[in-house]
Design a protein around this motif. Structure first.
Motif, PDB file in Angstrom:
ATOM      1  N   GLU A   1       0.830  -1.205   0.000  1.00 39.09           N
ATOM      2  CA  GLU A   1       0.000   0.000   0.000  1.00 39.09           C
ATOM      3  C   GLU A   1       0.870   1.264   0.000  1.00 39.09           C
ATOM      4  OE1 GLU A   1      -0.267  -2.475   2.347  1.00 39.09           O
ATOM      5  OE2 GLU A   1      -1.985  -3.477   1.429  1.00 39.09           O
ATOM      6  N   ALA A   2       1.907   1.287   0.815  1.00 44.79           N
ATOM      7  CA  ALA A   2       2.800   2.450   0.872  1.00 44.79           C
ATOM      8  C   ALA A   2       3.554   2.614  -0.447  1.00 44.79           C
ATOM      9  CB  ALA A   2       3.778   2.318   2.040  1.00 44.79           C
TER      10      ALA A   2
ATOM     11  N   ARG B   1       2.163   6.557  -6.991  1.00 45.10           N
ATOM     12  CA  ARG B   1       1.154   7.521  -7.451  1.00 45.10           C
ATOM     13  C   ARG B   1       1.667   8.945  -7.262  1.00 45.10           C
ATOM     14  NH1 ARG B   1      -2.636   3.871  -5.258  1.00 45.10           N
ATOM     15  NH2 ARG B   1      -2.676   5.027  -3.301  1.00 45.10           N
ATOM     16  N   SER B   2       2.285   9.213  -6.126  1.00 49.16           N
ATOM     17  CA  SER B   2       2.787  10.575  -5.885  1.00 49.16           C
ATOM     18  C   SER B   2       3.935  10.901  -6.841  1.00 49.16           C
ATOM     19  CB  SER B   2       3.198  10.742  -4.430  1.00 49.16           C
ATOM     20  OG  SER B   2       4.559  10.645  -4.240  1.00 49.16           O
TER      21      SER B   2
ATOM     22  N   ARG C   1       5.823  13.808 -11.614  1.00 44.37           N
ATOM     23  CA  ARG C   1       6.468  13.663 -12.914  1.00 44.37           C
ATOM     24  C   ARG C   1       5.636  14.312 -14.014  1.00 44.37           C
ATOM     25  NH1 ARG C   1       7.470   8.149 -12.999  1.00 44.37           N
ATOM     26  NH2 ARG C   1       5.414   7.858 -13.860  1.00 44.37           N
ATOM     27  N   ASP C   2       4.307  14.292 -13.863  1.00 44.30           N
ATOM     28  CA  ASP C   2       3.414  14.846 -14.877  1.00 44.30           C
ATOM     29  C   ASP C   2       3.358  16.365 -14.858  1.00 44.30           C
ATOM     30  OD1 ASP C   2       2.836  12.322 -15.729  1.00 44.30           O
ATOM     31  OD2 ASP C   2       0.926  12.150 -14.660  1.00 44.30           O
TER      32      ASP C   2
END
Length: 121
Positions: free
Chosen positions: A106-107, A113-114, A119-120
């Motif tokens: 989960e971590a 995701r972060s 990056r985006d």
């Protein structure tokens, strides 16, 4: 995690480390032996490309050995198998698949995701 499980992971990490170090030693020997003069420019370029790829691979493996050493230290300190972020136990299934894991599934997913969000930008 009980003693038997801890010992299983210690042996798994030590065997993996030894395998990587053996591959590194064979690469060094191979690079020393292949210092020959190749007259054909295309063959020489091909060999140089192969050498560069081999060295990049060995560099990744060198970094992996450092992570294995860190995992072995965590075993010695009694910290192995616990998430660095949450402090919760990392599943045995995850550790078996990736014995150097420092984050629970989960971590790790939250971290990825972060990273993707940053990056985006």
């Amino acid at each position: 995690m009980n003693e038997r499980q801890t010992e299983y992971f210690r042996r798994k990490l030590q065997a993996w480390r030894e395998e990587l170090l053996d591959e590194g030693r064979s690469t060094i020997m191979g690079l020393q032996d292949s210092s020959r003069n190749i007259p054909d420019i295309a063959d020489r370029a091909s060999e140089e490309t192969d050498r560069a790829l081999e060295l990049r691979t060995r560099d990744r493996q060198r970094k992996l050995v450092a992570k294995i050493d860190q995992a072995l230290r965590r075993i010695d300190n009694g910290e192995y198998g616990y998430c660095e972020v949450t402090g919760e136990p990392i599943s045995l299934k995850r550790l078996d698949a990736r014995p150097i894991a420092t984050l629970s599934l989960e971590a790790q997913e939250r971290h990825e995701r972060s990273e993707k969000v940053h990056r985006d930008d």
